[in-house]
Design a protein around this motif. Sequence first.
Motif, PDB file in Angstrom:
ATOM      1  N   THR A 181       0.853  -1.188   0.000  1.00  0.00           N
ATOM      2  CA  THR A 181       0.000   0.000   0.000  1.00  0.00           C
ATOM      3  C   THR A 181       0.890   1.239   0.000  1.00  0.00           C
ATOM      4  O   THR A 181       2.008   1.202   0.521  1.00  0.00           O
ATOM      5  N   ALA A 182       0.390   2.332  -0.588  1.00  0.00           N
ATOM      6  CA  ALA A 182       1.237   3.517  -0.759  1.00  0.00           C
ATOM      7  C   ALA A 182       0.414   4.794  -0.623  1.00  0.00           C
ATOM      8  O   ALA A 182      -0.305   5.182  -1.555  1.00  0.00           O
ATOM      9  N   PRO A 183       0.494   5.473   0.518  1.00  0.00           N
ATOM     10  CA  PRO A 183      -0.220   6.733   0.704  1.00  0.00           C
ATOM     11  C   PRO A 183       0.247   7.816  -0.262  1.00  0.00           C
ATOM     12  O   PRO A 183       1.441   7.919  -0.583  1.00  0.00           O
ATOM     13  N   ILE A 184      -0.708   8.633  -0.707  1.00  0.00           N
ATOM     14  CA  ILE A 184      -0.395   9.741  -1.611  1.00  0.00           C
ATOM     15  C   ILE A 184      -1.401  10.859  -1.369  1.00  0.00           C
ATOM     16  O   ILE A 184      -2.554  10.600  -1.010  1.00  0.00           O
ATOM     17  N   SER A 185      -0.960  12.104  -1.551  1.00  0.00           N
ATOM     18  CA  SER A 185      -1.834  13.250  -1.335  1.00  0.00           C
ATOM     19  C   SER A 185      -1.576  14.316  -2.399  1.00  0.00           C
ATOM     20  O   SER A 185      -0.429  14.549  -2.792  1.00  0.00           O
TER      21      SER A 185
END
Length: 420
Positions: free
Chosen positions: A244-248
Amino acid sequence: MQRALFSRSALLAQQTAKNALLLQRLDRSMSSVTIPPPACMLRPLEAPLRYLFGPGPSNVPPRILAVGAKPIIGHMHQEMFEIMNDIKRGIQYAFQTENNMTISMSGSGHAAMECAVFNVVEPGESVLVAINGIWGERVAEIAERMGANVHRMVKTPGGYFSNKEIEQAIAKHKPVLFFLTHGESSAGLCHPVDGIGDICRKHNCLFLVDTVASLGAAPIFMDKQNIDILYTGSQKALNAPPGTAPISFNDRACHKMFNRKTKPVSYLLDMTHLSNYWGCDGKPARAYHHTGPVSGFFALRESLSILAEKGLEESWKKHKEVAGYLYRGLEDLGVKLFIPERELRLPSVTTIAIPDGYDWRELLAYIMKHHHMEMTGGLGPSIGMVMRIGLMGYNCEKTNADMALNALADALKNCKKSKA
């Protein structure tokens, strides 16, 4: 009489067994399956217990492993949406941002990397990439593959770019996007970020930052530092399993992203759909886009919960302290740290110059064999230049630093020098 009954029963059992065997042979002869089950799949899975003291993934704490074993729920269930909402708020805290367009990718850090480039860049547009290790190289290739006009600023591994150099390059190439790696794990460098976002806004350019190796280990402030797009990975200091890879994206990035002339080259990574799946587009209902990694999201939520309980500042402080403890131990061994400027060293991944006269592959193999411990060599342009020791998140303890130092000292003592 009794003996006769036993005899008849035995004969009946034999006949039944023969009939079963004949039926089995008949079934096999009529079966369409010609490839037998592989022997390896008839054995239970075995995974060795190792100390993951490389650049990631890191060892996963029992608390996060436990939530990964919870019962699966549907990816479109209301309970899953609530968990995704929790993840969004956890990412906002970790990134220090109020951005509404904050999600996690269903994939590793590379998925977030591609998502950022694919959504805000269109074919033919100018992109500027700062390369001082492997991650800039990757972004440059990704942008070229989707048809961008890529310009490269290149330094040798461990080098860093001044704000003046960055502004001059932006003024020259007029990119729509500038990329910088905050935590360059292939070289062990933590790049300064202050002021770069201001430069990008001055020149109407989006600022994209990779924090896969640095998030939770070194300070980053998405909103205060005017970073337009920020992403990370789950498997480093966050200590969740890979995947999983958070991005904003801030409002500037969203304006560019949602006013395109062409569709993004990837359907899976299209933020038009992902923003709805994550409840970020303001629509009352979420539509099916893809099946998210349910257990992976459970684990990511728990890792973000642990970070929130500990506190960002405490996490940054601990990584800095343990890294300093490791530096002193390495210097006592007579090992040279690859990044000379202490303030530029990445707290989560320490790089050392390969000790004179040693084969780095032999050193790492010895450590793995005798200490069940992973350390690694360089990656991309830093191969043959460095060895890397990672102590991040759950592994960020002085006791683990001692174990790593003892393993390295043992390898230096017992591995033969390959050069004079």
